[in-house]
Design an enzyme around this catalytic site. Structure first.
Site, PDB file in Angstrom:
ATOM      1  N   LYS A 112       0.858  -1.181   0.000  1.00 47.57           N
ATOM      2  CA  LYS A 112       0.000   0.000   0.000  1.00 47.57           C
ATOM      3  C   LYS A 112       0.889   1.224   0.000  1.00 47.57           C
ATOM      4  O   LYS A 112       2.031   1.164   0.485  1.00 47.57           O
ATOM      5  CB  LYS A 112      -0.889   0.013   1.249  1.00 47.57           C
ATOM      6  CG  LYS A 112      -2.156   0.833   1.100  1.00 47.57           C
ATOM      7  CD  LYS A 112      -3.258   0.057   0.410  1.00 47.57           C
ATOM      8  CE  LYS A 112      -4.465   0.901   0.121  1.00 47.57           C
ATOM      9  NZ  LYS A 112      -5.565   0.096  -0.447  1.00 47.57           N
ATOM     10  N   ASN A 226     -18.444   4.746  -6.008  1.00 51.27           N
ATOM     11  CA  ASN A 226     -18.225   3.668  -6.967  1.00 51.27           C
ATOM     12  C   ASN A 226     -18.770   2.337  -6.443  1.00 51.27           C
ATOM     13  O   ASN A 226     -19.541   1.651  -7.125  1.00 51.27           O
ATOM     14  CB  ASN A 226     -16.716   3.565  -7.253  1.00 51.27           C
ATOM     15  CG  ASN A 226     -16.371   2.330  -8.046  1.00 51.27           C
ATOM     16  OD1 ASN A 226     -16.494   1.209  -7.557  1.00 51.27           O
ATOM     17  ND2 ASN A 226     -15.958   2.511  -9.278  1.00 51.27           N
TER      18      ASN A 226
HETATM   19  P1  NAD Z   1     -16.050   6.713  -3.252  1.00 47.35           P
HETATM   20  O1  NAD Z   1     -15.229   7.867  -2.828  1.00 47.35           O
HETATM   21  O2  NAD Z   1     -16.401   6.538  -4.690  1.00 47.35           O
HETATM   22  O3  NAD Z   1     -17.450   6.704  -2.435  1.00 47.35           O
HETATM   23  C1  NAD Z   1     -17.537   6.828  -1.053  1.00 47.35           C
HETATM   24  C2  NAD Z   1     -18.969   7.128  -0.698  1.00 47.35           C
HETATM   25  O4  NAD Z   1     -19.077   7.198   0.710  1.00 47.35           O
HETATM   26  C3  NAD Z   1     -19.483   8.470  -1.227  1.00 47.35           C
HETATM   27  O5  NAD Z   1     -20.796   8.302  -1.695  1.00 47.35           O
HETATM   28  C4  NAD Z   1     -19.521   9.341   0.001  1.00 47.35           C
HETATM   29  O6  NAD Z   1     -20.550  10.312  -0.073  1.00 47.35           O
HETATM   30  C5  NAD Z   1     -19.866   8.299   1.044  1.00 47.35           C
HETATM   31  N1  NAD Z   1     -19.565   8.772   2.381  1.00 47.35           N
HETATM   32  C6  NAD Z   1     -18.523   9.505   2.813  1.00 47.35           C
HETATM   33  N2  NAD Z   1     -18.677   9.799   4.100  1.00 47.35           N
HETATM   34  C7  NAD Z   1     -19.841   9.222   4.484  1.00 47.35           C
HETATM   35  C8  NAD Z   1     -20.574   9.173   5.695  1.00 47.35           C
HETATM   36  N3  NAD Z   1     -20.131   9.828   6.768  1.00 47.35           N
HETATM   37  N4  NAD Z   1     -21.705   8.458   5.715  1.00 47.35           N
HETATM   38  C9  NAD Z   1     -22.165   7.833   4.623  1.00 47.35           C
HETATM   39  N5  NAD Z   1     -21.544   7.872   3.458  1.00 47.35           N
HETATM   40  C10 NAD Z   1     -20.402   8.546   3.388  1.00 47.35           C
HETATM   41  O7  NAD Z   1     -15.292   5.432  -2.691  1.00 47.35           O
HETATM   42  P2  NAD Z   1     -15.436   3.935  -3.170  1.00 47.35           P
HETATM   43  O8  NAD Z   1     -14.398   3.645  -4.191  1.00 47.35           O
HETATM   44  O9  NAD Z   1     -16.873   3.633  -3.471  1.00 47.35           O
HETATM   45  O10 NAD Z   1     -14.971   3.174  -1.848  1.00 47.35           O
HETATM   46  C11 NAD Z   1     -15.849   2.947  -0.767  1.00 47.35           C
HETATM   47  C12 NAD Z   1     -15.203   1.979   0.183  1.00 47.35           C
HETATM   48  O11 NAD Z   1     -14.896   0.758  -0.478  1.00 47.35           O
HETATM   49  C13 NAD Z   1     -13.873   2.425   0.785  1.00 47.35           C
HETATM   50  O12 NAD Z   1     -13.772   1.883   2.086  1.00 47.35           O
HETATM   51  C14 NAD Z   1     -12.844   1.765  -0.113  1.00 47.35           C
HETATM   52  O13 NAD Z   1     -11.568   1.600   0.520  1.00 47.35           O
HETATM   53  C15 NAD Z   1     -13.525   0.440  -0.331  1.00 47.35           C
HETATM   54  N6  NAD Z   1     -13.037  -0.280  -1.504  1.00 47.35           N
HETATM   55  C16 NAD Z   1     -13.128   0.268  -2.736  1.00 47.35           C
HETATM   56  C17 NAD Z   1     -12.703  -0.462  -3.834  1.00 47.35           C
HETATM   57  C18 NAD Z   1     -12.847   0.079  -5.228  1.00 47.35           C
HETATM   58  O14 NAD Z   1     -12.610  -0.678  -6.166  1.00 47.35           O
HETATM   59  N7  NAD Z   1     -13.277   1.325  -5.421  1.00 47.35           N
HETATM   60  C19 NAD Z   1     -12.137  -1.746  -3.660  1.00 47.35           C
HETATM   61  C20 NAD Z   1     -12.055  -2.289  -2.387  1.00 47.35           C
HETATM   62  C21 NAD Z   1     -12.517  -1.534  -1.299  1.00 47.35           C
END
Ligand code: NAD
Length: 423
Positions: A112, A226
């Site tokens: 990471k 996402n």
């Molecule tokens: P993103 O930034 O696209 O979306 C995050 C979402 O969370 C947004 O809609 C935001 O408004 C919401 N959010 C933020 N603060 C919040 C709160 N206090 N209450 C409710 N919602 C809130 O991020 P993402 O890529 O969708 O990732 C989300 C999670 O999934 C993260 O923990 C990330 O590490 C994990 N993840 C993502 C991937 C990937 O491929 N994108 C892969 C593995 C894990």
């Protein structure tokens, strides 16, 4: 995603990871030397990145790369840009990446990276200089067969394209395989955007009956990014109802199921979900406590902790965010009989398709989205079923089941390699 160190339920995130490991070795014996080695990364590298700012001043940013373990293949893991990113967070995430790649059954190790920066305060030019600077300082440890970064919080496909370009300039490597999560026209993979949400659905579908859920589930999703949006759409396409979903400002609820297409349009226009006509407003706090079949935290970590774990009324939880449940809450949910499908299994579809991107780049191939998802499905099924089998065999939860699967795979490889070296 960002690890909130101010949360009173949160200790150092790396200590949380080690606490999870301690719980697993209580129920299953592993080679002691192997576990001792797994308590520290192979190396953690800290760098200073000088950036000439638009106003002519020089600013130095602190950056990191943690190469945790490469028993199964090159170190793999995203780069995070956040103002609170620090070495313990990066170490913890690198440890979990090591396990996640092993659970998914891909030939990758765990790593990471990060930079302590609020990217919103940088101009596009400064952001590009910072990203290229990260690569200049780390190029010698990166490479398709050595260490393969990807995007994470606040790092985008465009940033990956700058990084891949900088790496190619420095090393002459033209495969593009040193960075995944690139834009499609710069060697990215079809299906990467949907991979985590859809992969999460595949894992759920594989385990649904075993964790006692009905054929048609009422699903609640926290997060409208996402992962949350793609997961919600995958569940709806497969006949389930999403009854509530939220973003950082709050959410909406409709017992008959939300119309995701209309909701996406509404959010685009209004920048928020509240006051959407097809549902009632609800807070993030209430959303987590909503009665449903399946709760999907898909936003950020530690949202289910000691303060609210007892109030959860979901029949099961699918962790699509990284670390949304604290170790204390995990125990409470286990005692309440609420199965938790852990992050290192549930969201491993993302890194699996990143691995497909790496493979396509190395072979100079382009696979269609259908080919990608046809490969992803059996891998997610296999990981889910092997995790379930372990949990059953050791009468434990799915998190420990997934850890056992990962530790067996990594441990076996490390012990074999060691014996081989001795010959
Ligand atoms: P993103 O930034 O696209 O979306 C995050 C979402 O969370 C947004 O809609 C935001 O408004 C919401 N959010 C933020 N603060 C919040 C709160 N206090 N209450 C409710 N919602 C809130 O991020 P993402 O890529 O969708 O990732 C989300 C999670 O999934 C993260 O923990 C990330 O590490 C994990 N993840 C993502 C991937 C990937 O491929 N994108 C892969 C593995 C894990």
């Amino acid at each position: 995603m960002h690890i909130n160190m101010n949360n009173k339920n949160m200790t150092n995130p790396f200590q949380n990871g080690m606490a999870q490991l301690d719980k697993v070795i209580k129920i299953k014996n592993f080679n002691e030397e192997f576990i001792t080695k797994l308590r520290q990364p192979d190396r953690d590298i800290r760098i200073s990145i000088p950036v000439k700012m638009d106003d002519g001043s020089l600013q130095i940013f602190e950056g990191y790369r943690v190469e945790y373990n490469n028993a199964l293949g090159p170190y793999k893991g995203g780069i995070r840009y956040h103002k609170d990113t620090e070495i313990n967070e990066v170490k913890a995430l690198a440890f979990w990446m090591t396990l996640k790649c092993a659970v998914a059954g891909i030939p990758m190790g765990g790593g990471k990276g990060g930079v302590t920066v609020d990217p919103k305060e940088l101009s596009k030019n400064e952001l590009e200089m910072l990203s290229r600077g990260w690569v200049q300082k780390l190029a010698e440890v990166l490479g398709p067969k050595k260490d393969v970064p990807a995007p994470d919080l606040n790092t985008t496909p465009e940033i990956m394209a700058w990084m891949a370009d900088e790496y190619a300039k420095i090393t002459g490597d033209k495969t593009g395989a040193t960075f995944t999560g690139k834009p499609l026209d710069k060697g990215g993979s079809a299906g990467r955007g949907r991979a985590t949400g859809l992969g999460g659905f595949y894992v759920f579908d594989s385990l649904r009956e075993q964790i006692g859920l009905p054929k048609k589930c009422k699903v609640v999703v926290q997060g409208f990014g996402n992962v949350g949006v793609n997961a919600a759409q995958s569940f709806i396409e497969n006949g389930h109802k999403v009854v509530a979903i939220s973003d950082s400002k709050g959410g909406v609820y409709n017992a008959d199921g939300l119309d995701m297409k209309k909701l996406i349009e509404y959010k685009k226009k209004n920048g928020a979900l509240s006051d959407f006509r097809g549902g009632k407003n609800l807070t993030n706090e209430k959303l987590l406590e909503t009665e449903c079949d399946l709760l999907i935290p898909a936003a950020f970590e530690n949202v289910i902790n000691e303060t609210n774990a007892n109030k959860i009324r979901a029949k099961a939880i699918l962790e699509l965010a990284n670390g949304p449940i604290t170790p204390e809450a995990d125990e409470i949910l286990f005692k309440k009989g609420i199965p938790v499908v852990p992050d290192i299994l549930a969201n491993s579809g993302g890194v699996t398709v990143s691995y497909f991107e790496w493979e396509q780049n190395l072979k100079n191939e382009h696979w269609t989205e259908k080919e990608i998802f046809d490969k992803l499905l059996p891998m997610m099924n296999d990981a889910a079923q092997k995790t379930f089998k372990n949990a059953k065999e050791y009468s434990t939860d799915l998190r420990r089941g997934a850890f056992i699967l990962a530790l067996l795979r990594i441990g076996e490889k490390m012990v074999t390699d060691e014996n081989h070296d001795k010959k």
